[in-house]
Design a protein around this motif. Structure first.
Motif, short mmCIF file in Angstrom:
data_model
loop_
_atom_site.label_atom_id
_atom_site.label_comp_id
_atom_site.label_asym_id
_atom_site.label_seq_id
_atom_site.Cartn_x
_atom_site.Cartn_y
_atom_site.Cartn_z
N LYS A 284 2.17 -47.80 2.77
CA LYS A 284 2.08 -48.39 1.43
C LYS A 284 0.63 -48.57 1.03
CE LYS A 284 4.72 -51.96 0.59
NZ LYS A 284 5.22 -53.37 0.54
N ASN A 285 0.31 -48.15 -0.19
CA ASN A 285 -1.03 -48.31 -0.75
C ASN A 285 -0.89 -48.66 -2.21
OD1 ASN A 285 -3.46 -47.18 -2.31
ND2 ASN A 285 -4.22 -47.25 -0.22
N ASN A 286 -1.46 -49.82 -2.61
CA ASN A 286 -1.34 -50.27 -4.02
C ASN A 286 0.11 -50.28 -4.47
OD1 ASN A 286 -4.15 -50.57 -4.32
ND2 ASN A 286 -4.38 -48.40 -4.81
N GLU A 287 0.97 -50.80 -3.60
CA GLU A 287 2.40 -50.95 -3.85
C GLU A 287 3.13 -49.61 -3.92
OE1 GLU A 287 3.69 -53.91 -3.66
OE2 GLU A 287 1.66 -54.66 -3.40
N LEU A 288 2.43 -48.49 -3.77
CA LEU A 288 3.09 -47.19 -3.75
C LEU A 288 3.47 -46.83 -2.32
CD1 LEU A 288 0.76 -45.19 -6.21
CD2 LEU A 288 3.00 -46.20 -6.70
N ILE A 289 4.72 -46.45 -2.14
CA ILE A 289 5.20 -46.09 -0.80
C ILE A 289 5.22 -44.57 -0.67
CG2 ILE A 289 7.15 -46.22 0.79
CD1 ILE A 289 7.91 -48.86 -0.49
N ASN A 290 4.68 -44.08 0.42
CA ASN A 290 4.61 -42.65 0.67
C ASN A 290 4.98 -42.38 2.12
OD1 ASN A 290 4.09 -39.91 0.31
ND2 ASN A 290 2.21 -40.31 -0.88
N GLU A 291 5.14 -41.12 2.44
CA GLU A 291 5.40 -40.77 3.83
C GLU A 291 4.75 -39.43 4.16
OE1 GLU A 291 9.70 -38.56 3.99
OE2 GLU A 291 9.73 -40.77 3.95
N GLN A 292 4.49 -39.23 5.46
CA GLN A 292 3.82 -38.01 5.89
C GLN A 292 4.17 -37.75 7.35
OE1 GLN A 292 -0.31 -38.09 4.83
NE2 GLN A 292 -0.81 -36.18 5.86
N ARG A 293 4.24 -36.48 7.72
CA ARG A 293 4.58 -36.12 9.09
C ARG A 293 3.32 -35.90 9.92
NH1 ARG A 293 9.78 -34.61 10.67
NH2 ARG A 293 11.27 -34.70 8.94
#
Length: 476
Positions: A223-232
């Motif tokens: 999570k960064n600046n309330e944005l949720i992301n994902e990565q392998r």
């Protein structure tokens, strides 16, 4: 091949530099807004002489690791010696230290014989020197010098100001130097900023990790600046410091560990225009007579440790993991200090307690002001032994490495073990290994490093003097 490093303290940042220099694709996750922060460190443990309670073998390990760290980051070292003093109320004797010091001196000699570039702690024969009270009384009559160049010149302010009636017969000066956290932060940032294959994600929290066994990789949610992301990622290095257990829990890994909240205090001695060595007054940890540490910085600034519950240590400040979680739970008041800062009254009271603690040994330490908030943080200690001082890395699976350093000097040993793990996985070729200190930039733009170090100190609300060195050249 993508590698994730969680936590950008000295362990994570150094690993990122090391792996990045080898050409790997690295992403460094850091929940804070800068790299290399966290628990305070100010001392290069080139022999571990602060810790009488640890083994000779552990001290030799700290000596070797400190030499390597110094060769890697030469411009973050404050080349001033350390004085070891035993108070009259302490059960120890100076003679008890001589055997260990001789072991360390001999080990230093071996390292220098193996590689002359290891002679970074002065000449071997000058690793330490013993002073009697009679010798100190003679030094007391001499004038202090602005730029000390010998042990005797460094010892003059100690002879003039320490109450020798509170100290047992012998003092020892040893080539253990200062390690500057703000300069190390700046140095690491300058190196990483030039590496396109290392991506730094600041103000970013890892919220979950899912292991994909079929593909032999991991999905990291962040999570960064309330944005949720994902990565392998193909390989994970857990360098999350005192939050290391949270990453273990995400991966369902069980591990014993302690977490301890500690602080050091920043003072300004307005009447002091003398360059001091660091001074250690031995004591038993956690008792009212715990060790006192008096660490000098420019312009009369001193960092103070007192290993009592009223100063550096805290009542109930030590937490341990449990069967249900690898993450020790600190009391809320300590977490609040870490995340939100200190109450002004708490800063004043504990810093003044630290100042008074030093005054019992240095009566002239008066007209001293609280210079800033303390340096503070929570330190992880693997296992269940609070006195542990040497640890590096643990591999819970072939693609998951957990950094467990207790002292900053262990970061190169840690990184080296990770490199060997990557070689075994054929992620790196077997011929990639080199002398670890040869892959780092030896000297950086001094003016830029000075400026950035001060800027980082100010950003963290500390005096710029804490980013400066009192002596930037080797003693001999």
């Amino acid at each position: 091949m993508k590698i994730a490093i969680i936590g950008a303290g000295i362990a994570g940042s150094t690993a990122a530099i090391y792996l990045g220099k080898l050409g790997l694709d690295v992403t460094l996750f850091e929940r804070g807004n800068s790299i290399v922060s966290g628990p305070p460190f100010c001392h290069l443990h080139a022999g571990g002489n602060l810790y009488r309670e640890i083994s000779d073998e552990a001290c030799v390990t700290l000596l070797k690791e400190s030499i390597e760290l110094l060769r890697m980051y030469p411009q973050v070292i404050d080349y001033r010696p350390t004085v070891l003093a035993i108070p009259t109320v302490d059960n120890g004797e100076a003679k008890d230290l001589f055997k260990r010091l001789d072991i360390l001196k001999e080990e230093y000699k071996k390292l220098v014989n193996e590689d002359s570039k290891n002679q970074v702690l002065g000449k071997v024969e000058d690793y330490y020197k013993v002073y009697t009270k009679e010798e100190l009384k003679k030094l007391k009559e001499k004038k202090t010098v602005k730029k000390p160049k010998s042990f005797d010149e460094w010892m003059i302010p100690v002879a003039k100001n320490v109450d020798l009636n509170k100290i047992k017969d012998t003092l020892i000066m040893v080539q253990e130097y200062g390690l500057n956290i703000f300069r190390l932060s700046a140095s690491a940032k300058m190196i990483l900023d030039e590496m396109s294959n290392v991506k730094i994600k600041l103000n970013t929290t890892v919220s979950n990790i899912i292991e994909d066994e079929s593909l032999k990789n991991f999905v990291i949610e962040f999570k960064n600046n309330e944005l949720i992301n994902e990565q392998r990622f193909d390989y994970i290095i857990n360098a999350a410091g005192f939050r290391t257990g949270k990453i273990d829990d995400m991966l369902k890994v069980k591990a014993k560990r302690l977490v301890e909240f500690k602080s050091a205090y920043v003072s300004k001695w307005t009447d002091c225009d003398t360059i001091w060595p660091e001074v250690i007054f031995y004591g038993t940890r956690g008792t009212p007579q715990g060790m006192a540490q008096f660490t000098p910085y420019p312009n009369g600034h001193f960092q103070i440790h007192g290993m009592t519950e009223e100063i550096t240590l805290f009542k109930n400040g030590l937490a341990k993991s449990c069967e249900n979680s690898s993450q020790p739970k600190l009391e809320k008041k300590f977490v609040k200090k870490i995340t939100q800062g200190w109450e002004k009254s708490d800063i004043e009271n504990r810093t003044k307690s630290a100042i008074n603690y030093i005054k019992q040994f240095i009566p002239s330490f008066k007209n001293v002001e609280v210079a800033s908030k303390p340096l503070y943080g929570a330190q992880q200690i693997p296992g269940d032994e609070v006195s542990l001082r040497t640890a590096d890395v643990c591999f819970e699976s072939e693609r998951y490495a957990r950094c467990e350093i207790v002292k900053a000097s262990s970061v190169l040993t840690m990184s080296d073990m990770i490199i060997k793990s990557l070689i075994e996985l054929s992620i790196l070729p077997s011929d990639v290994y080199k002398n670890r200190t040869q892959i780092f930039d030896k000297f950086q733009d001094r003016e830029k490093l000075d400026s950035l170090s001060k800027e980082i100190a100010k950003q963290r609300d500390y005096p710029e003097e804490l980013a400066m060195l009192i002596n930037d050249k080797k003693l001999n």
